[in-house]
Scaffold this motif. Structure first.
Motif, mmCIF file in Angstrom:
data_model
loop_
_atom_site.group_PDB
_atom_site.id
_atom_site.type_symbol
_atom_site.label_atom_id
_atom_site.label_comp_id
_atom_site.label_asym_id
_atom_site.label_seq_id
_atom_site.Cartn_x
_atom_site.Cartn_y
_atom_site.Cartn_z
ATOM 1 N N ILE A 203 30.706 49.035 42.108
ATOM 2 C CA ILE A 203 30.113 50.255 42.650
ATOM 3 C C ILE A 203 31.088 50.824 43.666
ATOM 4 O O ILE A 203 31.405 50.171 44.666
ATOM 5 N N ASP A 204 31.571 52.016 43.427
ATOM 6 C CA ASP A 204 32.527 52.647 44.331
ATOM 7 C C ASP A 204 31.976 52.692 45.751
ATOM 8 O O ASP A 204 30.823 53.084 45.983
ATOM 9 N N ASN A 205 32.808 52.263 46.713
ATOM 10 C CA ASN A 205 32.509 52.279 48.141
ATOM 11 C C ASN A 205 31.484 51.245 48.583
ATOM 12 O O ASN A 205 31.240 51.094 49.788
ATOM 13 N N PHE A 206 30.861 50.527 47.664
ATOM 14 C CA PHE A 206 29.874 49.507 48.013
ATOM 15 C C PHE A 206 30.249 48.134 47.467
ATOM 16 O O PHE A 206 30.164 47.133 48.172
ATOM 17 N N ALA A 207 30.631 48.054 46.229
ATOM 18 C CA ALA A 207 30.998 46.782 45.603
ATOM 19 C C ALA A 207 32.252 46.999 44.770
ATOM 20 O O ALA A 207 32.256 46.822 43.560
ATOM 21 N N ASP A 208 33.316 47.417 45.450
ATOM 22 C CA ASP A 208 34.579 47.679 44.750
ATOM 23 C C ASP A 208 35.701 46.769 45.241
ATOM 24 O O ASP A 208 36.856 46.922 44.861
ATOM 25 N N SER A 209 35.363 45.787 46.085
ATOM 26 C CA SER A 209 36.314 44.773 46.523
ATOM 27 C C SER A 209 35.701 43.417 46.223
ATOM 28 O O SER A 209 34.659 43.065 46.777
ATOM 29 N N TYR A 210 36.326 42.659 45.339
ATOM 30 C CA TYR A 210 35.708 41.419 44.868
ATOM 31 C C TYR A 210 36.804 40.403 44.602
ATOM 32 O O TYR A 210 37.988 40.716 44.495
ATOM 33 N N ASN A 211 36.399 39.141 44.514
ATOM 34 C CA ASN A 211 37.357 38.044 44.420
ATOM 35 C C ASN A 211 37.545 37.499 43.013
ATOM 36 O O ASN A 211 38.494 36.770 42.762
ATOM 37 N N GLY A 212 36.636 37.799 42.102
ATOM 38 C CA GLY A 212 36.728 37.280 40.748
ATOM 39 C C GLY A 212 37.005 38.373 39.744
ATOM 40 O O GLY A 212 37.773 39.310 40.007
ATOM 41 N N GLU A 213 36.328 38.289 38.606
ATOM 42 C CA GLU A 213 36.534 39.267 37.540
ATOM 43 C C GLU A 213 35.823 40.576 37.816
ATOM 44 O O GLU A 213 36.269 41.636 37.379
ATOM 45 N N THR A 214 34.705 40.507 38.515
ATOM 46 C CA THR A 214 33.959 41.706 38.870
ATOM 47 C C THR A 214 33.103 41.374 40.085
ATOM 48 O O THR A 214 33.216 40.291 40.667
ATOM 49 N N ALA A 215 32.260 42.293 40.511
ATOM 50 C CA ALA A 215 31.449 42.084 41.708
ATOM 51 C C ALA A 215 30.385 41.010 41.469
ATOM 52 O O ALA A 215 29.925 40.792 40.344
ATOM 53 N N ASP A 216 29.995 40.341 42.555
ATOM 54 C CA ASP A 216 28.925 39.349 42.504
ATOM 55 C C ASP A 216 27.583 40.008 42.814
ATOM 56 O O ASP A 216 27.514 41.147 43.285
ATOM 57 N N MET A 217 26.515 39.263 42.567
ATOM 58 C CA MET A 217 25.182 39.660 42.985
ATOM 59 C C MET A 217 24.879 39.054 44.351
ATOM 60 O O MET A 217 25.389 37.992 44.698
ATOM 61 N N GLY A 218 24.053 39.729 45.124
ATOM 62 C CA GLY A 218 23.648 39.221 46.420
ATOM 63 C C GLY A 218 24.465 39.782 47.560
ATOM 64 O O GLY A 218 25.422 40.537 47.373
ATOM 65 N N ALA A 219 24.088 39.379 48.788
ATOM 66 C CA ALA A 219 24.686 39.936 50.001
ATOM 67 C C ALA A 219 26.072 39.385 50.292
ATOM 68 O O ALA A 219 26.813 39.966 51.089
ATOM 69 N N PHE A 220 26.434 38.244 49.664
ATOM 70 C CA PHE A 220 27.674 37.568 50.012
ATOM 71 C C PHE A 220 28.566 37.439 48.782
ATOM 72 O O PHE A 220 28.232 36.724 47.842
#
Length: 258
Positions: A203-220
């Motif tokens: 999600i642009d500006n909300f979940a666009d920085s992640y450590n794996g293949e894509t964004a995770d679920m949850g607050a962390f």
């Protein structure tokens, strides 16, 4: 954190263009936060809420949009009468609820209903949800919107509980429980191998920085420097972020730097 003019576009919970972040809300006999009213460009993020009647009220969202993201809400239930509301209390009549509320990457884990329309001259609300963990331990409604329409869009959430939403929503949901590192001590980060890791949506500006293949679920995000809520950008850490004590009982908390 409330207001007395719930149905006003002007005199409402936080005012327009507001940020509510980095707070601990605890032991409220009603809602931890009432955003009710205009909710025009209001953002609520990086907060922790627990042991209260309800988490966040958005009934009604008259203008919007409001954004609720990366919050941890757990163990709702009041201290004096053991009543429980819902984590997100939504609703509003069709002539008042023009605004949309966006919920991204929250962890909601409680015995109660999670997101539910409770009415405010009607049972309609408009919400977009992505990458949330919605756990109703008593198997109540994880998502309930009896008048869902095209403005509602729920998908890519982890869900345990009942659903009352549009039939084509949550087609990419994960159903079941996540594996937390140590929920008993207040650590709701996901363990390695847990469902929810790499199963969210970018999600642009909300979940666009992640450590794996894509964004995770949850607050962390798994592996992120953000480990606990309310988030503080300091090097102080504790081995326990929640303690349950019986009468006369003692427990030790160790705080360290670095």
């Amino acid at each position: 954190m409330e207001s007395y003019a719930n149905g006003s576009r002007i005199m409402h919970g936080t005012g327009d263009d507001s940020d509510v972040y980095g707070n601990m809300f605890y032991c409220s006999e009603d809602d931890c936060i009432e955003l009710d009213g205009g909710q025009m460009n209001v953002r609520v993020y990086n907060n922790r809420m627990e042991q209260s009647l309800c988490g966040i009220s958005t009934a009604p969202n008259m203008s919007g949009p409001s954004y609720i993201f990366r919050n941890l809400i757990t163990d709702l239930g009041t201290s004096d009468n053991d009543q429980t509301g819902s984590v997100i209390k939504a609703g509003g009549s069709p002539d008042k609820i023009n605004g949309v509320q966006y919920l991204f990457n929250n962890t909601f884990d409680s015995p109660t209903h999670i997101m539910r329309n409770v009415g405010y001259s009607g049972l309609e609300y408009h919400a977009v949800t992505r990458n949330n963990i919605f756990i109703s331990r008593a198997e109540k409604n994880a998502l309930e919107n009896t008048t869902a329409n095209e403005r509602d869009d729920n998908d890519y959430d982890m869900i345990y509980g009942k659903l009352n939403i549009k039939s084509d929503d949550e087609s990419h949901a994960v159903f079941g429980f996540p594996s937390y590192i140590n929920a008993e001590n207040g650590d709701y980060r996901l363990k390695k191998g847990s469902r929810g890791i790499d199963e969210g949506e970018i999600i642009d500006n909300f979940a666009d920085s992640y450590n794996g293949e894509t964004a995770d679920m949850g607050a962390f995000e798994y592996g992120s420097e953000v480990q606990f809520m309310p988030y503080r950008p300091i090097d102080m850490k504790a081995d326990k972020y929640r303690i349950s004590l019986k009468n006369g009982q003692k427990k030790k908390v160790t705080v360290s730097l670095g």
